[in-house]
Design an enzyme around this catalytic site. Structure first.
Site, PDB file in Angstrom:
ATOM      1  N   ASP A  16       0.810  -1.218   0.000  1.00  0.00           N
ATOM      2  CA  ASP A  16       0.000   0.000   0.000  1.00  0.00           C
ATOM      3  C   ASP A  16       0.848   1.276   0.000  1.00  0.00           C
ATOM      4  O   ASP A  16       0.636   2.162  -0.823  1.00  0.00           O
ATOM      5  CB  ASP A  16      -0.960   0.019   1.198  1.00  0.00           C
ATOM      6  CG  ASP A  16      -2.185  -0.862   0.939  1.00  0.00           C
ATOM      7  OD1 ASP A  16      -2.427  -1.218  -0.236  1.00  0.00           O
ATOM      8  OD2 ASP A  16      -2.887  -1.191   1.911  1.00  0.00           O
ATOM      9  N   ARG A  97       1.241   5.293  16.826  1.00  0.00           N
ATOM     10  CA  ARG A  97       0.738   6.282  15.862  1.00  0.00           C
ATOM     11  C   ARG A  97       1.048   7.726  16.224  1.00  0.00           C
ATOM     12  O   ARG A  97       1.461   8.501  15.363  1.00  0.00           O
ATOM     13  CB  ARG A  97      -0.767   6.084  15.620  1.00  0.00           C
ATOM     14  CG  ARG A  97      -1.137   4.669  15.166  1.00  0.00           C
ATOM     15  CD  ARG A  97      -0.205   4.134  14.128  1.00  0.00           C
ATOM     16  NE  ARG A  97      -0.559   2.804  13.634  1.00  0.00           N
ATOM     17  CZ  ARG A  97       0.321   1.962  13.124  1.00  0.00           C
ATOM     18  NH1 ARG A  97       1.588   2.304  13.035  1.00  0.00           N
ATOM     19  NH2 ARG A  97      -0.063   0.792  12.682  1.00  0.00           N
TER      20      ARG A  97
HETATM   21  N1  ARG Z   1      -6.892  -3.088  16.411  1.00  0.00           N
HETATM   22  C1  ARG Z   1      -5.618  -2.569  16.799  1.00  0.00           C
HETATM   23  C2  ARG Z   1      -5.694  -1.098  17.021  1.00  0.00           C
HETATM   24  O1  ARG Z   1      -6.591  -0.489  16.566  1.00  0.00           O
HETATM   25  C3  ARG Z   1      -4.532  -2.910  15.822  1.00  0.00           C
HETATM   26  C4  ARG Z   1      -4.744  -2.505  14.418  1.00  0.00           C
HETATM   27  C5  ARG Z   1      -3.487  -2.687  13.684  1.00  0.00           C
HETATM   28  N2  ARG Z   1      -3.554  -3.131  12.352  1.00  0.00           N
HETATM   29  C6  ARG Z   1      -3.479  -4.406  11.902  1.00  0.00           C
HETATM   30  N3  ARG Z   1      -3.155  -4.567  10.703  1.00  0.00           N
HETATM   31  N4  ARG Z   1      -3.732  -5.430  12.639  1.00  0.00           N
HETATM   32  O2  ARG Z   1      -4.852  -0.519  17.675  1.00  0.00           O
END
Ligand code: ARG
Length: 400
Positions: A16, A97
């Protein structure tokens, strides 16, 4: 979509974000793309990622090692708060993040970019965290999220990249979507979307299956200073070494797996598997040390603060006035949280079997059932008389 001249793109080297580079140039008319790849301990080789970005058409490709900052400024904060989203998920992905957002903004400002970009799609939490993190730090920057709009399947994205000469080594991709850093792994999608589907053993990398864990328990001692883990078995370690070692030790005993249905910010329920050996164990140990060193009212009040804190991390509000205010409260409480926690690791369990602290407010003479008991037994009756007064009045009124 109104666009920009120069963009800093958060770059992982995956399909991506690689396709984002020609896409931003061709479809959105962006001239310069600078990629930023942040090393958070995801154990990818960074050299090839840097080369890949240039091959895809980036003007410059930057690599930043932020593991230590990630652990000390983000992970340790979450540990001090005992932050568990919906009481379970220790936010290993979510915590990364705001740091990546901060680095994106810093690079954009340094390189005079007018926009930043990320490869998140429209249904996840991460887009919310990036967008809010970036905008909180610099509201003048444009935020571009091409993958949120392009509506290409993975195969279409690969084909799009190939049109511009980008080669992808793993064309038959895994059905899972995986995010990884030093604090943990998040695995979702594919067959896991069926909540009844048992996760296959091969998705786990940080934790052993119970069948393969040692048949003897292992004891470790973790030392905390003001709520921050600093040592393992009496040896002081830097944050990266401490977390890596704890991941290995706990993972070896099959500790740190989670399988849960969680509520995303965008209103969707999602099934996620986590491997978070060190982080889960540290939160548990930290909470235990608090129980020895904090007063009852602070312990109980702080639980609610931790719930709010984890929710705001999950929801992308790391850079917010509420977060700052809660930080001040949490820091204040951590002054006393210094000491050691002893843990027994065995067959998927990290059981706390002992704790000690110079700041302990556990009073043996008050707690004991033995001979050196200092507690004034006669006072209990009077206490209960006063404490129970409202109940007595209410009960008499309601007695039939
Ligand atoms: N559900 C978790 C969060 O929102 C992890 C998301 C991360 N992405 C993945 N590809 N599993 O923090």
């Amino acid at each position: 979509m109104g666009c920009a001249d120069r963009v800093v793109l958060a770059y992982s080297g995956g399909v991506d974000t690689s396709v984002c580079i020609p896409y931003l140039k061709q479809e959105w008319g962006i001239k310069d793309i600078i990629t930023l790849s942040v090393d958070l301990g995801q154990e990818d080789e960074l050299g090839p990622i840097q080369a890949k970005a240039l091959e895809c058409g980036a003007l410059e490709s930057l690599i930043v090692d932020a593991q230590e900052t990630f652990i000390t400024n983000y992970g340790f904060r979450a540990i001090q708060a005992n932050a568990l989203y919906e009481n379970r998920y220790p936010l290993s992905t979510a915590l990364a993040r705001p740091l990546i957002s901060k680095l994106l903004v810093e690079v954009a400002e340094k390189y005079g970019a007018d926009a930043v970009a990320h490869g998140c799609t429209a249904k996840g939490n991460d887009q919310v965290r990036f967008d809010l993190g970036i905008l909180a730090l610099n509201p003048d920057l444009k935020i571009l999220a091409p993958a949120r709009e392009w509506n290409m399947s993975r195969e279409e994205a690969i084909a799009y990249g190939e049109k511009f000469g980008i080669e992808f080594s793993v064309k038959k991709s895994s059905p899972f979507s995986i995010d990884r850093n030093i604090l943990g792994r998040s695995i979702e999608a594919g067959p896991l979307e069926d909540p009844m589907f048992e996760p296959p053993e091969e998705i786990y990398l940080m934790t052993k299956a119970i069948a393969n864990t040692p048949d003897k328990p292992e004891y470790i001692e973790i030392g905390f200073e003001k709520g921050v883990p600093v040592s393992l078995n009496c040896q002081n370690l830097d944050s990266v070494t401490l977390i890596s070692q704890l991941n290995k030790i706990a993972g070896n005993h099959g500790i740190g797996r989670l399988d849960m249905i969680e509520n995303r910010v965008v209103g969707i329920k999602s099934r996620e598997i986590y491997e978070v050996p060190a982080l889960l164990m540290l939160i548990d140990a930290h909470r235990d040390l608090e129980s020895l060193t904090l007063t009852a009212d602070v312990t109980q009040y702080k639980q609610g603060v931790g719930d709010t804190y984890s929710k705001l991390i999950y929801e992308g509000l790391w850079y917010s006035p509420l977060k700052e205010a809660l930080d001040a409260f949490i820091s204040q409480t951590q002054d006393r949280v210094t000491g050691t926690v002893r843990i027994k690791l065995f067959k998927g369990n990290a059981v706390i079997v002992g704790r000690c602290s110079d700041n302990s407010i556990y009073s043996p003479n008050l707690s004991t059932y033995g001979a050196d008991d200092n507690f004034d037994h006669k006072a209990a009756e009077g206490f209960i008389y006063i404490w129970g007064l409202p109940t007595r009045v209410w009960a008499q009124k309601n007695k039939r």
